[in-house]
Design a protein around this motif. Structure first.
Motif, PDB file in Angstrom:
ATOM      1  N   ALA A 102      -1.230   4.246   8.909  1.00  0.00           N
ATOM      2  CA  ALA A 102      -1.432   5.229   8.836  1.00  0.00           C
ATOM      3  C   ALA A 102       0.925   5.866   9.259  1.00  0.00           C
ATOM      4  CB  ALA A 102      -2.024   6.351  10.199  1.00  0.00           C
ATOM      5  N   ALA A 103       0.412   7.135   8.014  1.00  0.00           N
ATOM      6  CA  ALA A 103       1.680   7.323   7.899  1.00  0.00           C
ATOM      7  C   ALA A 103       1.791   8.924   8.552  1.00  0.00           C
ATOM      8  CB  ALA A 103       2.363   8.356   6.448  1.00  0.00           C
ATOM      9  N   SER A 153       0.940  -1.398   0.143  1.00  0.00           N
ATOM     10  CA  SER A 153       0.152  -0.293   0.137  1.00  0.00           C
ATOM     11  C   SER A 153       0.535   1.673   0.092  1.00  0.00           C
ATOM     12  CB  SER A 153      -0.851   0.403   1.467  1.00  0.00           C
ATOM     13  OG  SER A 153      -1.769  -1.273   1.474  1.00  0.00           O
ATOM     14  N   GLY A 154       2.207   1.193   0.016  1.00  0.00           N
ATOM     15  CA  GLY A 154       3.038   2.753   0.284  1.00  0.00           C
ATOM     16  C   GLY A 154       3.003   3.434  -1.408  1.00  0.00           C
ATOM     17  N   SER A 155       2.948   4.509  -1.021  1.00  0.00           N
ATOM     18  CA  SER A 155       3.071   5.363  -1.960  1.00  0.00           C
ATOM     19  C   SER A 155       3.338   5.958  -1.850  1.00  0.00           C
ATOM     20  CB  SER A 155       1.883   6.629  -1.730  1.00  0.00           C
ATOM     21  OG  SER A 155       0.683   6.064  -2.009  1.00  0.00           O
ATOM     22  N   SER A 181       5.071  -1.826   7.510  1.00  0.00           N
ATOM     23  CA  SER A 181       3.323  -2.056   7.293  1.00  0.00           C
ATOM     24  C   SER A 181       2.419  -1.874   5.536  1.00  0.00           C
ATOM     25  CB  SER A 181       3.010  -0.673   7.977  1.00  0.00           C
ATOM     26  OG  SER A 181       3.343   0.066   7.659  1.00  0.00           O
ATOM     27  N   TYR A 182       1.674  -0.818   6.351  1.00  0.00           N
ATOM     28  CA  TYR A 182       0.811  -0.473   5.296  1.00  0.00           C
ATOM     29  C   TYR A 182       1.271   1.278   4.782  1.00  0.00           C
ATOM     30  CZ  TYR A 182      -0.984  -4.946   5.196  1.00  0.00           C
ATOM     31  OH  TYR A 182      -0.871  -6.260   5.549  1.00  0.00           O
ATOM     32  N   VAL A 227      10.785   9.486   7.115  1.00  0.00           N
ATOM     33  CA  VAL A 227      10.769   8.546   8.241  1.00  0.00           C
ATOM     34  C   VAL A 227       9.121   7.746   7.982  1.00  0.00           C
ATOM     35  CG1 VAL A 227       8.527   9.154  10.540  1.00  0.00           C
ATOM     36  CG2 VAL A 227      10.681  10.547   9.921  1.00  0.00           C
ATOM     37  N   SER A 228      10.034   6.499   8.342  1.00  0.00           N
ATOM     38  CA  SER A 228       8.843   5.403   8.165  1.00  0.00           C
ATOM     39  C   SER A 228       8.350   4.503   8.842  1.00  0.00           C
ATOM     40  CB  SER A 228      10.125   4.503   7.285  1.00  0.00           C
ATOM     41  OG  SER A 228       9.209   3.001   7.351  1.00  0.00           O
ATOM     42  N   VAL A 229       6.787   4.283   9.029  1.00  0.00           N
ATOM     43  CA  VAL A 229       6.259   3.106  10.210  1.00  0.00           C
ATOM     44  C   VAL A 229       6.420   2.204   9.778  1.00  0.00           C
ATOM     45  CG1 VAL A 229       3.941   3.151  10.331  1.00  0.00           C
ATOM     46  CG2 VAL A 229       4.830   5.333  10.320  1.00  0.00           C
TER      47      VAL A 229
END
Length: 583
Positions: free
Chosen positions: A424-425, A329-331, A374-375, A390-392
């Protein structure tokens, strides 16, 4: 011989019901008690659902309801048996089930796993998909495109089909694609925070002031539109083909389509791509749900390069979806000549949180981070004086240098990418701070990054962390004047960022569900989960609904896009564009 438990007199193989009907009453009382207890427990669970989690509450109510129903039917059956009507309860239950199933169907599952029901024989007017792109137009004398050349939809054939120009087509732009105004150029808009500083439209007094530019059919998926000039680009699923498509903003005409054979689907998340394309310098960067990344020419859809992240990570789709169940799902985040995305990989694969591809060639520039993806999409922030990505991740949040991906800091952020996932980012929330939230019983945190006391490296410190506010499951908070607005546990909510105190929340009766929120100046644009669009005042004092627009007719998890005063919305079957009154 008699059986005191059943109250029957038995002679040989024959039995008869008791003459005294009072023998039924103990079981009828027990049936009533079991039903009453079930209703009472469900009421208690629902009472606490707003403070906890509606999805978990629904699952709890479902379990309670099933147990209560089984016990109630059991006691009713015992009572009927004593009255000599042994088949009354089974036949009645079966008849009710057959009638219900013949009249009612499950249209979809909400983001809280609650079935959305509809009449079985009702029809929904969904426009047909466009399959033939617009006729191409040759470049004008200055060399800029006056319309859009059709491209093939094959993996191996990506050039223009060479059709003749249509000189009467005046709807396309006269600007070259790399000089077009990028109005909503990536996930959550140009600033990647869901916010436009100044509202570019007037608040309509009624829906009569809003013009519907188009209403078209679209393929499956939860992608949104990225908009530059007259190009609105998105991702969609068409049968077994994963597609990147471009539509004309003014009339919804399909301009080009590029696809490849791939399908991601899940019973809860449904089929199709999840991410939103990014547009920069006349190019489109997009990632499908199965890990295919494209760099395309904005004008024609011509494939400049592509990359298969699963192949690069040494994964197949089955292995990937065991760990990252609901699709990639990462844009894309475009920064300093890099296209940065969540990477993923097996447990022993080393650097797997992020991958940076060269925007010109698609070659791998670096990989970084040990946590599973994650998503959420990566974000670019300046924290503690350092510009960083920054990466969740699955169970952590990390900061990385832009040039090499070196990890600067890490903080725990509970999650499971095949369970209670992070979607959520992070969103920048003041100097050296960001806000992040999650659903599945989670909450939110305001985190500050500062230099380590030793003078070497950085540390992440919670300003506050709460499981009571901003449970942003699929959406992100938007920020204005120290206040964050977002859909928390299915209800629009406002909180004070500095303290995390709740200022107001949408009433339970008017909950928007697991939809999306963007901010245009002083006005929130709320895409409700079941399709309507709300305009709501970004007022910290109270919830004020300004206007409700009857929009999409199906479940919608896609983020709206705002290009000037044109609002573009879509879901997995339908896309619409509304022209709001100019300011």
């Amino acid at each position: 011989m008699s059986d005191p438990a059943d109250g029957y007199a038995v002679t040989g193989s024959e039995s008869r019901p008791p003459a005294d009907p009072t023998h039924e009453k103990p079981f009828l009382r027990r049936a009533a008690i079991s039903a009453a207890i079930g209703f009472a427990l469900i009421a208690v669970v629902q009472y606490f659902a707003p403070e906890f989690d509606y999805q978990f509450a629904f699952l709890g109510c479902l379990a309670i309801g099933l147990v209560s129903a089984v016990l109630t039917l059991y006691f009713l059956q015992r009572a009927a048996h004593r009255a000599g009507r042994t088949w009354l309860v089974p036949l009645t239950t079966l008849a009710i089930g057959i009638v219900f199933a013949s009249l009612v169907k499950v249209r979809t599952m909400s983001g809280e796993m609650i079935p959305q029901l509809g009449w079985r024989f009702s029809t929904r007017n969904v426009p047909k998909l466009q399959t033939t792109p617009a006729a191409p137009i040759a470049p004008n004398e200055s060399g800029s495109a006056t319309s859009i050349a059709r491209t093939t939809d094959s993996e191996t054939e990506n050039a223009s089909d060479g059709a003749t120009p249509n000189e009467n087509d005046t709807r396309a732009t006269d600007e070259a694609p790399d000089t077009l105004v990028v109005q909503w150029g990536q996930f959550l808009g140009n600033d990647r925070n869901g916010t436009i500083e100044e509202r570019p439209f007037s608040i309509p007094q009624s829906t009569d002031e809003i013009e519907t530019l188009w209403n078209i059919g679209i393929g499956g998926g939860w992608s949104s539109f990225a908009v530059a000039g007259e190009f609105a680009v998105t991702l969609e699923q068409r049968e077994d083909r994963e597609c990147v498509t471009a539509y004309r903003v003014s009339d919804g005409e399909l301009l080009w389509i590029v696809d490849h054979e791939a399908t991601h689907t899940h019973p809860l998340g449904e089929a199709g791509p999840r991410s939103t394309p990014a547009i920069l310098d006349g190019r489109v960067y997009a990632q499908g749900a199965t890990g295919m990344v494209w760099c395309l020419d904005l004008a024609t859809g011509h494939v400049i390069w592509d990359a298969d992240l699963l192949k690069l990570a040494g994964w197949d789709q089955t292995e990937s979806e065991v760990a990252v169940t609901w699709g990639r799902s990462g844009s894309p985040l475009l920064v300093d000549g890099l296209c940065v995305l969540p990477y993923g990989g097996k447990v022993d694969s080393g650097a797997r949180s992020l991958i940076a591809l060269d925007v010109e060639s698609g070659s791998v520039r670096w990989t970084a981070g040990e946590d599973q993806i994650s998503y959420a999409s990566p974000q670019l922030l300046t924290l503690a004086g350092v510009r960083q990505i920054v990466s969740v991740n699955e169970a952590s949040i990390t900061g990385h240098t832009v040039d090499s991906g070196e990890q600067l800091w890490q903080t725990d952020w509970a999650g499971q990418s095949n369970g209670g996932a992070n979607c959520a980012a992070v969103i920048g929330a003041g100097k050296d701070r960001f806000l992040v939230g999650k659903g599945y019983g989670g909450g939110s945190a305001l985190i500050e990054i500062e230099a380590a006391p030793s003078g070497e490296g950085f540390v992440a410190e919670d300003v506050w962390r709460s499981n009571r506010v901003m449970k942003t499951k699929f959406n992100h908070a938007v920020i204005r004047d120290g206040v964050a607005y977002g859909i928390s546990n299915g209800a629009l909510q406002a909180i004070e960022i500095e303290t995390g105190d709740r200022l107001w929340e949408q009433s339970r009766r008017s909950r928007s569900g697991q939809g999306q929120v963007i901010l245009a100046g002083d006005t929130l644009i709320v895409q409700e989960e079941m399709g309507d669009v709300l305009l709501v005042a970004a007022d910290p004092a109270e919830y004020r609904e300004l206007l409700r627009i009857d929009a999409l007719q199906h479940k919608t998890w896609n983020v709206p896009s705002l290009a000037g005063n044109v609002l573009l919305v879509r879901n997995a079957v339908q896309a619409m564009a509304f022209r709001l009154p100019p300011k």
